[in-house]
Design an enzyme around this catalytic site. Structure first.
Site, PDB file in Angstrom:
ATOM      1  N   HIS A   1       7.531 -26.478  -1.480  1.00 18.51           N
ATOM      2  CA  HIS A   1       6.972 -27.467  -2.206  1.00 18.51           C
ATOM      3  C   HIS A   1       5.680 -27.130  -2.873  1.00 18.51           C
ATOM      4  O   HIS A   1       4.741 -27.680  -3.389  1.00 18.51           O
ATOM      5  CB  HIS A   1       6.384 -28.526  -1.278  1.00 18.51           C
ATOM      6  CG  HIS A   1       7.583 -29.310  -0.509  1.00 18.51           C
ATOM      7  ND1 HIS A   1       7.976 -30.643  -1.001  1.00 18.51           N
ATOM      8  CD2 HIS A   1       8.581 -28.931   0.455  1.00 18.51           C
ATOM      9  CE1 HIS A   1       9.305 -30.838  -0.282  1.00 18.51           C
ATOM     10  NE2 HIS A   1       9.617 -29.902   0.583  1.00 18.51           N
TER      11      HIS A   1
ATOM     12  N   GLU B   1       0.629  -1.189   0.112  1.00 17.74           N
ATOM     13  CA  GLU B   1       0.018   0.027  -0.053  1.00 17.74           C
ATOM     14  C   GLU B   1       0.931   1.428  -0.023  1.00 17.74           C
ATOM     15  O   GLU B   1       0.413   2.372  -0.478  1.00 17.74           O
ATOM     16  CB  GLU B   1      -0.944  -0.032   1.102  1.00 17.74           C
ATOM     17  CG  GLU B   1      -2.257   0.362   0.929  1.00 17.74           C
ATOM     18  CD  GLU B   1      -3.422  -0.023   1.941  1.00 17.74           C
ATOM     19  OE1 GLU B   1      -4.129  -0.812   1.930  1.00 17.74           O
ATOM     20  OE2 GLU B   1      -3.252   0.662   3.203  1.00 17.74           O
TER      21      GLU B   1
ATOM     22  N   LYS C   1     -14.040   0.546  -3.944  1.00 15.24           N
ATOM     23  CA  LYS C   1     -15.226   0.953  -3.308  1.00 15.24           C
ATOM     24  C   LYS C   1     -16.161   1.689  -3.823  1.00 15.24           C
ATOM     25  O   LYS C   1     -17.344   1.449  -3.659  1.00 15.24           O
ATOM     26  CB  LYS C   1     -14.704   1.976  -1.887  1.00 15.24           C
ATOM     27  CG  LYS C   1     -13.784   1.351  -0.990  1.00 15.24           C
ATOM     28  CD  LYS C   1     -13.263   2.164   0.155  1.00 15.24           C
ATOM     29  CE  LYS C   1     -12.125   1.724   1.222  1.00 15.24           C
ATOM     30  NZ  LYS C   1     -11.740   2.687   1.849  1.00 15.24           N
TER      31      LYS C   1
HETATM   32  O1  PA5 Z   1      -3.190   1.201   5.775  1.00 11.34           O
HETATM   33  C1  PA5 Z   1      -4.050   1.813   5.714  1.00 11.34           C
HETATM   34  O2  PA5 Z   1      -4.445   3.015   5.616  1.00 11.34           O
HETATM   35  C2  PA5 Z   1      -5.338   1.119   5.479  1.00 11.34           C
HETATM   36  O3  PA5 Z   1      -5.063  -0.321   4.941  1.00 11.34           O
HETATM   37  C3  PA5 Z   1      -6.735   0.886   6.357  1.00 11.34           C
HETATM   38  O4  PA5 Z   1      -6.054   0.512   7.431  1.00 11.34           O
HETATM   39  C4  PA5 Z   1      -7.581   0.182   6.018  1.00 11.34           C
HETATM   40  O5  PA5 Z   1      -8.182   0.541   4.736  1.00 11.34           O
HETATM   41  C5  PA5 Z   1      -8.807   0.377   6.930  1.00 11.34           C
HETATM   42  O6  PA5 Z   1      -9.236   1.655   7.065  1.00 11.34           O
HETATM   43  P1  PA5 Z   1      -9.967   2.152   8.436  1.00 11.34           P
HETATM   44  O7  PA5 Z   1      -9.057   1.853   9.540  1.00 11.34           O
HETATM   45  O8  PA5 Z   1     -10.247   3.433   8.100  1.00 11.34           O
HETATM   46  O9  PA5 Z   1     -11.130   1.306   8.402  1.00 11.34           O
END
Ligand code: PA5
Length: 438
Positions: free
Chosen positions: A315, A294, A429
């Site tokens: 494996h 990310e 989303k």
């Molecule tokens: O690292 C990040 O920012 C994302 O992976 C969020 O943690 C994830 O999308 C969850 O978001 P939220 O905490 O707003 O529900």
């Protein structure tokens, strides 16, 4: 090259056959530049650097409040369901699963601490129906974690669990079985928590989900599972001090790691396979995948973070790594000392032909499997590097978490991206909401 800092040793000897000295010398300068950008708050995303001082910043008062809340939940629960997705659950899961017995769910009698399980990281009907079915007969509580407070997956899971808790205990008692961790001011979860009077902890505004393990997001579930968050924080804080104090490339393994992975990427090694020989680290690798994926995968760039648990995956993926497309480099993580000693017994009949290993510890055999794998993959055109840690403890895991966050920020800056946003996550989303008619 080998650099040790606190409890982490990084050895990059198996990378050097693939790079020239001048390439390495020139990337060192880039790593130092990224390091200065990070510590001077002059890089992109600098309004999301709350994690950088977090270990030394978590106030004693907050730590006590987290420990109190954990104690309160533990007393009334056999199971604690942590509800969150992405950065809002993977860090806690990584730490808990690294520390707890691999078979804790079968260990009923010995358990002093509740089993911490996870929901809200998918929308599977069966997963959640089966969860509610087993919770029917158990004493349980819920920690719901969402920074935005609007993420669909944990919101659906929490609605189901809240409903279930209220039917099980009645609304008033149910509300004491719920702890919310969310933004200080905004979001549907924040509103709901205020309205229902749930106990709350705050995710600071300058802290992104995947960099939040050292806040209540990671600390409360880890404390509920019975592990020492003081020790975890101590390890993180020691690593914070050490990394911030080492502006010299040759002394800083985070700079070395960031530099080597960027060099590999520029040479067409666009996939990093993070591999351990310990199933306990499965979720640590999942956390690392999310942190790096990310943070770096954007603007048409990024090293693809993949994971493997060997020797299991030797494996399955092993064939590909040895012989497939040559776009992979590998990062191993090795633990020197197991939590429990176990050696191979002698057998009179030796019908399995294993007596040549009698008295040998499994870790000895496992290490030979790793060394053999590293050499085979190197020979097959897969450069590799190795992190070595002495053992799996709260404090070492705290150090590791901070280390990989720090290195990720450096690596993202070297790649030329903002390591602290995730604009791409919004696309699915938008489509989902459209299809759902939101
Ligand atoms: O690292 C990040 O920012 C994302 O992976 C969020 O943690 C994830 O999308 C969850 O978001 P939220 O905490 O707003 O529900």
């Amino acid at each position: 090259m080998e650099i040790t800092l606190n409890n982490i040793k990084l050895n990059t000897a198996n990378i050097f056959p693939f790079i020239q000295d001048d390439e390495f010398n020139s990337i060192k300068g880039e790593a130092v530049k990224a390091y200065n950008m990070l510590l001077n708050y002059s890089g992109t995303g600098n309004d999301f650097l709350g994690w950088l001082d977090l270990p030394s910043d978590v106030m004693k008062k907050e730590l006590l409040a987290i420990e109190d809340a954990a104690h309160f939940l533990r007393k009334k629960s056999d199971v604690i369901v942590v509800t969150g997705i992405g950065g809002s659950y993977l860090g806690a899961r990584a730490v808990i699963e690294a520390l707890q017995n691999n078979f804790k769910f079968l260990q009923k009698k010995k358990n002093r601490y509740p089993l911490v399980i996870f929901a809200g990281q998918n929308i599977s009907e069966d997963y959640h129906a089966e969860l509610l079915e087993v919770l029917e007969d158990l004493k349980y509580s819920v920690i719901v974690i969402s920074k935005s407070g609007t993420t669909t997956e944990p919101a659906i899971a929490f609605r189901l669990l809240r409903n279930h808790l209220e039917r099980k205990y009645g609304k008033e008692i149910a509300s004491t079985h719920i702890v919310v961790i969310t933004d200080e001011k905004k979001g549907a979860l924040k509103k709901l928590a205020g309205k229902e009077g749930y106990k709350q902890f705050v995710i600071p505004a300058d802290l992104g989900g995947r960099y939040s393990v050292v806040s209540a997001v990671g600390l409360l579930p880890v404390a509920c599972a019975g592990f020492s968050i003081k020790e975890f924080l101590k390890g993180a804080e020691e690593m914070e001090t050490a990394l911030k104090g080492k502006g010299n490339f040759d002394k800083n393994p985070a700079m070395l790691y960031a530099a080597v992975r960027n060099l590999m990427y520029r040479k067409g090694k666009t996939t990093e396979l993070f591999a351990s020989f310990f199933p306990s680290l499965y979720y640590f690798i999942e956390w690392w995948k999310q942190l790096y994926g990310e943070s770096e995968g954007k603007d048409g760039k990024g090293i693809f973070p993949a994971g493997a648990v060997y020797s299991t995956d030797l494996h399955s993926l092993g064939q590909y790594v040895q012989d497939g497309l040559r776009n992979i480099f590998e990062t191993f993580i090795w633990i020197e000392k197991p939590k429990y000693p176990l050696s191979i017994p002698y057998a009179d009949d030796n019908s399995d032909e294993l007596n040549y290993l009698k008295g040998k510890h499994l870790n000895f055999v496992n290490e030979k499997a790793m060394l053999g794998t590293m050499q085979a993959h190197l020979d097959g055109g897969v450069p590799n590097m190795t992190f070595t840690i002495p053992e799996l403890t709260e404090s070492i895991l705290g150090g590791l978490v901070y280390f990989f966050e720090f290195a990720c920020a450096l690596s993202g800056y070297m790649l030329g991206v903002n390591p602290f946003d995730q604009p791409g996550v919004e696309m699915y989303k938008k489509n989902m909401f459209k299809l759902l008619g939101k």
